[in-house]
Design an enzyme around this catalytic site. Structure first.
Site, PDB file in Angstrom:
ATOM      1  N   PHE A 133       1.160  -1.331  -0.074  1.00 35.80           N
ATOM      2  CA  PHE A 133       0.597   0.354  -0.070  1.00 35.80           C
ATOM      3  C   PHE A 133       0.563   1.464  -0.012  1.00 35.80           C
ATOM      4  CE2 PHE A 133      -1.776   4.181   1.835  1.00 35.80           C
ATOM      5  CZ  PHE A 133      -3.517   3.897   1.048  1.00 35.80           C
ATOM      6  N   ASP A 218       9.482   1.882   1.750  1.00 35.34           N
ATOM      7  CA  ASP A 218       8.068   3.301   1.979  1.00 35.34           C
ATOM      8  C   ASP A 218       8.362   2.788   3.593  1.00 35.34           C
ATOM      9  OD1 ASP A 218       5.612   4.151   2.985  1.00 35.34           O
ATOM     10  OD2 ASP A 218       4.548   3.561   1.017  1.00 35.34           O
ATOM     11  N   LYS A 247       3.198   9.076   8.654  1.00 34.60           N
ATOM     12  CA  LYS A 247       1.880   8.943   9.661  1.00 34.60           C
ATOM     13  C   LYS A 247       2.717   9.429  10.644  1.00 34.60           C
ATOM     14  CE  LYS A 247      -1.208   5.026   7.991  1.00 34.60           C
ATOM     15  NZ  LYS A 247      -0.273   5.049   6.329  1.00 34.60           N
TER      16      LYS A 247
HETATM   17  C1  LIG Z   1      -0.899   5.434   5.148  1.00 32.32           C
HETATM   18  C2  LIG Z   1       0.290   4.439   4.341  1.00 32.32           C
HETATM   19  C3  LIG Z   1       0.604   5.511   3.076  1.00 32.32           C
HETATM   20  C4  LIG Z   1       0.078   7.114   2.497  1.00 32.32           C
HETATM   21  O1  LIG Z   1      -0.182   7.361   3.498  1.00 32.32           O
HETATM   22  P1  LIG Z   1      -1.543   8.299   3.660  1.00 32.32           P
HETATM   23  O2  LIG Z   1      -0.911   9.758   4.119  1.00 32.32           O
HETATM   24  O3  LIG Z   1      -2.814   8.703   3.488  1.00 32.32           O
HETATM   25  O4  LIG Z   1      -1.101   9.341   2.172  1.00 32.32           O
HETATM   26  C5  LIG Z   1       1.389   4.977   2.022  1.00 32.32           C
HETATM   27  N1  LIG Z   1       2.243   4.142   2.498  1.00 32.32           N
HETATM   28  C6  LIG Z   1       1.774   3.143   3.407  1.00 32.32           C
HETATM   29  C7  LIG Z   1       3.180   2.490   4.323  1.00 32.32           C
HETATM   30  C8  LIG Z   1       1.259   3.696   4.751  1.00 32.32           C
HETATM   31  O5  LIG Z   1       1.089   3.201   5.804  1.00 32.32           O
END
Ligand SMILES: *Cc1c(COP(=O)(O)O)cnc(C)c1O
Length: 393
Positions: A133, A218, A247
């Site tokens: 994701f 990521d 986050k």
């Molecule tokens: C939450 C998340 C995103 C996206 O972050 P947003 O602030 O919602 O755009 C991207 N990569 C990972 C691994 C995430 O957990």
């Protein structure tokens, strides 16, 4: 305003729980009926220090009284200091600030493309993992290895392919002359709490070095202490060329960042990328406070201790119930794999005053604040146990 009325004004893109939250303190939140909940969701790994941490309250009020925003036309001390701090923590060289995870990944994807473009090399494609994701913008849904986020949005940006996590042969087979980067979550959050094997990450790093491919991690969900080290990549001992965070970094104030090595970062030349709000004094001051509190309150040690406590309880549940097949994850990004849908469990927990979430339909995910106490963990686990007993699974 009740929920029905709210739905009259809100776009219907979130399947929300029928709860209206009005207040939080530490690991506890309250709804508009006065009912309290133990929060094992933390706004999806955002409220790293829980709710209303005094250090954050202080920083936010002081910064509001000093300066909230000045744009990136000028320097300001908060962004300078945060860049220095993140560079020293990560071992990377340069920081770019934005406002969310998806934006951090957008920057990473753009930088990977630009880096090869600047060398006159025709490499542009990015390999990511199935079940990954990476966000909800057009580029990041193209990067995400889950069809459900892409449905209805074609044509998608080109240049992304997906391989199963930890499948070495599939990765080798996916690489071609156009491969610019491999982008991975060291521990997949949204996609089911799936851990990348250390040997796999080591091999990916070696492959990237051998073929001149960039490695992007990521760590939007795993970073900032969530896995018991400041970044999950430290545990694996594998350093990326580009790292994205969001986050937990702002503890609830929106901020994202992309860190990169000097060699790669030069391609983000003046005028090539930007954002109006990114790295504003408020979000940077708060992020500095989050990082300070993680150090001052020795929260990485707490993450590891609470992780052990929760994992043991989840393992007991897995031993006791056939419907639970595995305990997954690391630090305070933990999952209980089920062979049934977990939504009835999530709802029962909510009824009983505990917030937990899913990671896909069959994984129960726990993401408490990094400073949750031993007794709050016990209390939450008791509620989880009672809720599962009540369902007679
Ligand atoms: C939450 C998340 C995103 C996206 O972050 P947003 O602030 O919602 O755009 C991207 N990569 C990972 C691994 C995430 O957990």
């Amino acid at each position: 305003m009740n929920i029905q009325e709210a739905n009259q004004y809100l776009t219907p893109n979130y399947a929300r729980f029928p709860i209206t939250l009005v207040k939080g303190q530490g690991t506890r939140v309250w709804d508009d009926t006065g009912k309290s909940y133990l929060d094992f969701v933390s706004g999806i790994a955002v409220n790293a220090l829980g709710h209303a941490h005094p250090a954050m309250v202080k920083t936010i009020s002081e910064q509001a009284a000093t300066m909230l925003h000045c744009s990136n036309l000028y320097y300001h001390p908060q962004q300078n200091e945060l860049a220095k701090k993140l560079v020293s923590l990560s071992g990377l060289d340069k920081a770019f600030f934005c406002n969310s995870g998806a934006e951090a990944n957008e920057a990473a994807i753009k930088l990977a493309r630009k880096y090869f473009h600047d060398q006159g090399v025709n490499k542009f494609s990015i390999i990511t993992a199935t079940q990954s994701f990476h966000g909800r913008t057009m580029q990041t849904i193209a990067a995400t290895g889950q069809d459900k986020v892409k449905a209805g949005f074609a044509p998608l940006p080109q240049g992304f392919s997906h391989v199963p996590l930890n499948d070495w042969d599939a990765l080798e087979a996916a690489i071609d002359d156009t491969t610019a980067a491999i982008m991975l979550e060291p521990l997949q959050g949204e996609g089911g709490v799936n851990l990348a094997a250390i040997e796999y990450l080591e091999a990916v790093r070696a492959l990237c070095d051998a073929k001149g491919i960039l490695l992007i991690f990521d760590e939007i969900q795993t970073g900032i202490g969530r896995c018991g080290s400041m970044f999950a990549f430290e545990k694996a001992g594998v350093k990326p060329d580009i790292l994205t965070l969001a986050k937990g970094l702002g503890g609830g104030i929106p901020i994202g960042t992309m860190l990169a090595t000097e060699k790669v970062a030069v391609s983000l030349s003046a005028g090539s990328h930007g954002t109006t709000f990114g790295g504003n004094p408020l979000s940077c001051a708060v992020a500095l406070t989050v990082l300070d509190v993680i150090e001052q309150e020795d929260l990485l040690a707490n993450v590891l201790a609470r992780s052990t406590q929760i994992k043991a309880a989840l393992q007991d549940l897995a031993d006791e119930h056939d419907c639970f097949t595995a305990v997954k994850g690391d630090g305070l990004l933990l999952g209980l794999q089920a062979n049934i849908e977990v939504s009835p469990i999530i709802n029962a927990c909510l009824d009983n005053g505990l917030m937990v979430l899913g990671a896909g339909p069959k994984v129960l995910r726990l993401l408490p604040a990094l400073n949750i106490s031993e007794s709050e963990v016990s209390e939450g686990l008791d509620i989880l146990n009672q809720s599962i007993k009540g369902l007679d699974l």
